[in-house]
Write a protein that holds these residues in place. Structure first.
Motif, PDB file in Angstrom:
ATOM      1  N   PRO A 290      -3.430   8.878 -13.575  1.00 42.61           N
ATOM      2  CA  PRO A 290      -3.198   7.853 -12.558  1.00 42.61           C
ATOM      3  C   PRO A 290      -3.171   8.450 -11.156  1.00 42.61           C
ATOM      4  O   PRO A 290      -3.051   9.673 -10.990  1.00 42.61           O
ATOM      5  N   PRO A 291      -3.277   7.599 -10.127  1.00 45.14           N
ATOM      6  CA  PRO A 291      -3.151   8.097  -8.753  1.00 45.14           C
ATOM      7  C   PRO A 291      -1.806   8.803  -8.582  1.00 45.14           C
ATOM      8  O   PRO A 291      -0.829   8.462  -9.241  1.00 45.14           O
TER       9      PRO A 291
ATOM     10  N   GLY B 209       1.744   9.119 -10.880  1.00 43.51           N
ATOM     11  CA  GLY B 209       1.741  10.574 -10.819  1.00 43.51           C
ATOM     12  C   GLY B 209       2.136  11.257 -12.111  1.00 43.51           C
ATOM     13  O   GLY B 209       2.097  12.475 -12.197  1.00 43.51           O
ATOM     14  N   THR B 210       2.519  10.493 -13.148  1.00 47.74           N
ATOM     15  CA  THR B 210       2.905  11.085 -14.418  1.00 47.74           C
ATOM     16  C   THR B 210       1.656  11.502 -15.184  1.00 47.74           C
ATOM     17  O   THR B 210       0.792  10.676 -15.443  1.00 47.74           O
ATOM     18  N   PRO B 211       1.511  12.793 -15.511  1.00 46.62           N
ATOM     19  CA  PRO B 211       0.329  13.221 -16.263  1.00 46.62           C
ATOM     20  C   PRO B 211       0.294  12.553 -17.636  1.00 46.62           C
ATOM     21  O   PRO B 211       1.314  12.426 -18.303  1.00 46.62           O
ATOM     22  N   LEU B 212      -0.885  12.112 -18.048  1.00 50.72           N
ATOM     23  CA  LEU B 212      -1.069  11.515 -19.357  1.00 50.72           C
ATOM     24  C   LEU B 212      -1.649  12.567 -20.286  1.00 50.72           C
ATOM     25  O   LEU B 212      -2.079  13.628 -19.846  1.00 50.72           O
ATOM     26  N   PRO B 213      -1.694  12.278 -21.583  1.00 51.34           N
ATOM     27  CA  PRO B 213      -2.229  13.260 -22.531  1.00 51.34           C
ATOM     28  C   PRO B 213      -3.653  13.680 -22.169  1.00 51.34           C
ATOM     29  O   PRO B 213      -4.387  12.921 -21.536  1.00 51.34           O
TER      30      PRO B 213
ATOM     31  N   GLY C 295     -12.576  11.024 -11.286  1.00 50.11           N
ATOM     32  CA  GLY C 295     -13.833  11.546 -10.793  1.00 50.11           C
ATOM     33  C   GLY C 295     -13.590  12.747  -9.901  1.00 50.11           C
ATOM     34  O   GLY C 295     -12.462  13.232  -9.760  1.00 50.11           O
ATOM     35  N   GLU C 296     -14.654  13.211  -9.246  1.00 47.39           N
ATOM     36  CA  GLU C 296     -14.565  14.355  -8.360  1.00 47.39           C
ATOM     37  C   GLU C 296     -13.705  13.997  -7.150  1.00 47.39           C
ATOM     38  O   GLU C 296     -13.840  12.923  -6.574  1.00 47.39           O
ATOM     39  N   ASN C 297     -12.826  14.897  -6.745  1.00 51.05           N
ATOM     40  CA  ASN C 297     -11.997  14.665  -5.569  1.00 51.05           C
ATOM     41  C   ASN C 297     -12.717  15.250  -4.356  1.00 51.05           C
ATOM     42  O   ASN C 297     -12.707  16.455  -4.138  1.00 51.05           O
ATOM     43  N   LEU C 298     -13.347  14.381  -3.582  1.00 52.01           N
ATOM     44  CA  LEU C 298     -14.147  14.805  -2.433  1.00 52.01           C
ATOM     45  C   LEU C 298     -13.326  15.453  -1.329  1.00 52.01           C
ATOM     46  O   LEU C 298     -13.876  16.162  -0.492  1.00 52.01           O
ATOM     47  N   LEU C 299     -12.034  15.221  -1.289  1.00 51.64           N
ATOM     48  CA  LEU C 299     -11.197  15.810  -0.256  1.00 51.64           C
ATOM     49  C   LEU C 299     -10.925  17.282  -0.523  1.00 51.64           C
ATOM     50  O   LEU C 299     -10.450  17.996   0.358  1.00 51.64           O
TER      51      LEU C 299
ATOM     52  N   GLU D 227      -4.515  16.686  -5.284  1.00 47.16           N
ATOM     53  CA  GLU D 227      -4.818  16.466  -6.697  1.00 47.16           C
ATOM     54  C   GLU D 227      -6.193  17.029  -7.044  1.00 47.16           C
ATOM     55  O   GLU D 227      -7.070  17.115  -6.180  1.00 47.16           O
ATOM     56  N   GLY D 228      -6.405  17.352  -8.296  1.00 48.88           N
ATOM     57  CA  GLY D 228      -7.670  17.908  -8.737  1.00 48.88           C
ATOM     58  C   GLY D 228      -8.776  16.886  -8.904  1.00 48.88           C
ATOM     59  O   GLY D 228      -9.951  17.231  -8.831  1.00 48.88           O
ATOM     60  N   VAL D 229      -8.429  15.629  -9.160  1.00 46.08           N
ATOM     61  CA  VAL D 229      -9.423  14.583  -9.395  1.00 46.08           C
ATOM     62  C   VAL D 229      -9.052  13.323  -8.620  1.00 46.08           C
ATOM     63  O   VAL D 229      -7.908  13.146  -8.211  1.00 46.08           O
ATOM     64  N   SER D 230     -10.045  12.460  -8.443  1.00 45.24           N
ATOM     65  CA  SER D 230      -9.766  11.135  -7.879  1.00 45.24           C
ATOM     66  C   SER D 230      -9.374  10.218  -9.032  1.00 45.24           C
ATOM     67  O   SER D 230      -9.577  10.553 -10.203  1.00 45.24           O
ATOM     68  N   ALA D 231      -8.810   9.062  -8.703  1.00 50.15           N
ATOM     69  CA  ALA D 231      -8.441   8.078  -9.718  1.00 50.15           C
ATOM     70  C   ALA D 231      -9.052   6.732  -9.344  1.00 50.15           C
ATOM     71  O   ALA D 231      -8.872   6.257  -8.224  1.00 50.15           O
ATOM     72  N   THR D 232      -9.797   6.141 -10.275  1.00 50.55           N
ATOM     73  CA  THR D 232     -10.386   4.826 -10.052  1.00 50.55           C
ATOM     74  C   THR D 232      -9.502   3.779 -10.711  1.00 50.55           C
ATOM     75  O   THR D 232      -9.119   3.917 -11.875  1.00 50.55           O
ATOM     76  N   VAL D 233      -9.176   2.752  -9.937  1.00 51.35           N
ATOM     77  CA  VAL D 233      -8.278   1.679 -10.365  1.00 51.35           C
ATOM     78  C   VAL D 233      -9.015   0.357 -10.192  1.00 51.35           C
ATOM     79  O   VAL D 233      -9.743   0.160  -9.218  1.00 51.35           O
ATOM     80  N   ILE D 234      -8.812  -0.567 -11.141  1.00 47.54           N
ATOM     81  CA  ILE D 234      -9.396  -1.907 -11.081  1.00 47.54           C
ATOM     82  C   ILE D 234      -8.265  -2.910 -10.843  1.00 47.54           C
ATOM     83  O   ILE D 234      -7.251  -2.874 -11.535  1.00 47.54           O
ATOM     84  N   GLN D 235      -8.467  -3.808  -9.863  1.00 46.06           N
ATOM     85  CA  GLN D 235      -7.518  -4.901  -9.629  1.00 46.06           C
ATOM     86  C   GLN D 235      -8.283  -6.216  -9.718  1.00 46.06           C
ATOM     87  O   GLN D 235      -9.139  -6.504  -8.891  1.00 46.06           O
TER      88      GLN D 235
END
Length: 187
Positions: free
Chosen positions: A56-57, A46-50, A181-185, A150-158
């Motif tokens: 991040p989610p 949840g920490t905003p990055l530059p 990406g776009e936050n569909l919710l 949140e304004g955007v979705s977050a894609t994460v790779i595991q």
């Protein structure tokens, strides 16, 4: 749980190389979403990055992301060649759900998320993929986290190692933030 008929399409996840941790140029902090108390170089969820860096989610959806990873590893341990795409949704304490969508691609998954009623507060979609990392193919889960706050979705790779004769599927390293990406919710 709702199953849709098996389809022949594959997830359209970009097979480009998975990036290393997102790095904050000012202080070298990694963009991983792990708890910052375990490694001083990691940024808390949840920490905003530059500006320009993927965000991040959110802290509130991070537990659902980790639950989705655990569930995907469990499915991968059951011995199938690929984990069917699935969706976890959280409406409230009383209403939670999982939907398996065999053969769904990203557009079909996004359409399913947009049609959920009642609309979830949070949702995570999961795809099984093969991604190239440092010139080598790796099994990976591609997760997209949607939080309606949140304004955007977050894609994460595991990355993960598949089940074999010695044991179940296991996560390889920490989840890596990939993109927004776009936050569909919020539509």
């Amino acid at each position: 749980m709702t199953d849709q008929p098996e389809q022949t399409t594959n997830p359209t996840t970009d097979p480009a190389a998975v990036p290393g941790p997102v790095v904050n140029g000012e202080n070298g902090d990694s963009g991983n979403t792990a708890d910052s108390t375990t490694d001083p170089n990691l940024v808390a969820a949840g920490t905003p990055l530059p500006e320009g860096q993927p965000q991040p989610p959110s802290e509130r959806i991070s537990p659902l992301v980790f639950l989705a990873i655990e569930q995907a590893l469990e499915f991968a341990s059951e011995g199938s060649d690929a984990v069917a795409p699935f969706l976890l949704g959280y409406i409230d304490e009383e209403q939670k759900g999982m939907w398996k969508l065999p053969g769904a691609d990203e557009d079909q998954m996004r359409s399913q998320i947009a049609q959920l009623e009642p609309r979830p507060e949070m949702a995570v979609s999961v795809f099984d993929a093969r991604l190239e990392v440092e010139g080598q193919p790796h099994d990976a889960f591609v997760l997209e986290a949607f939080d309606n706050a949140e304004g955007v979705s977050a894609t994460v790779i595991q990355l993960y190692s598949p089940a074999d004769a010695t044991g179940g599927a296991e996560a390889v390293g920490a989840p890596q933030l990939f993109s927004n990406g776009e936050n569909l919710l919020r539509a």
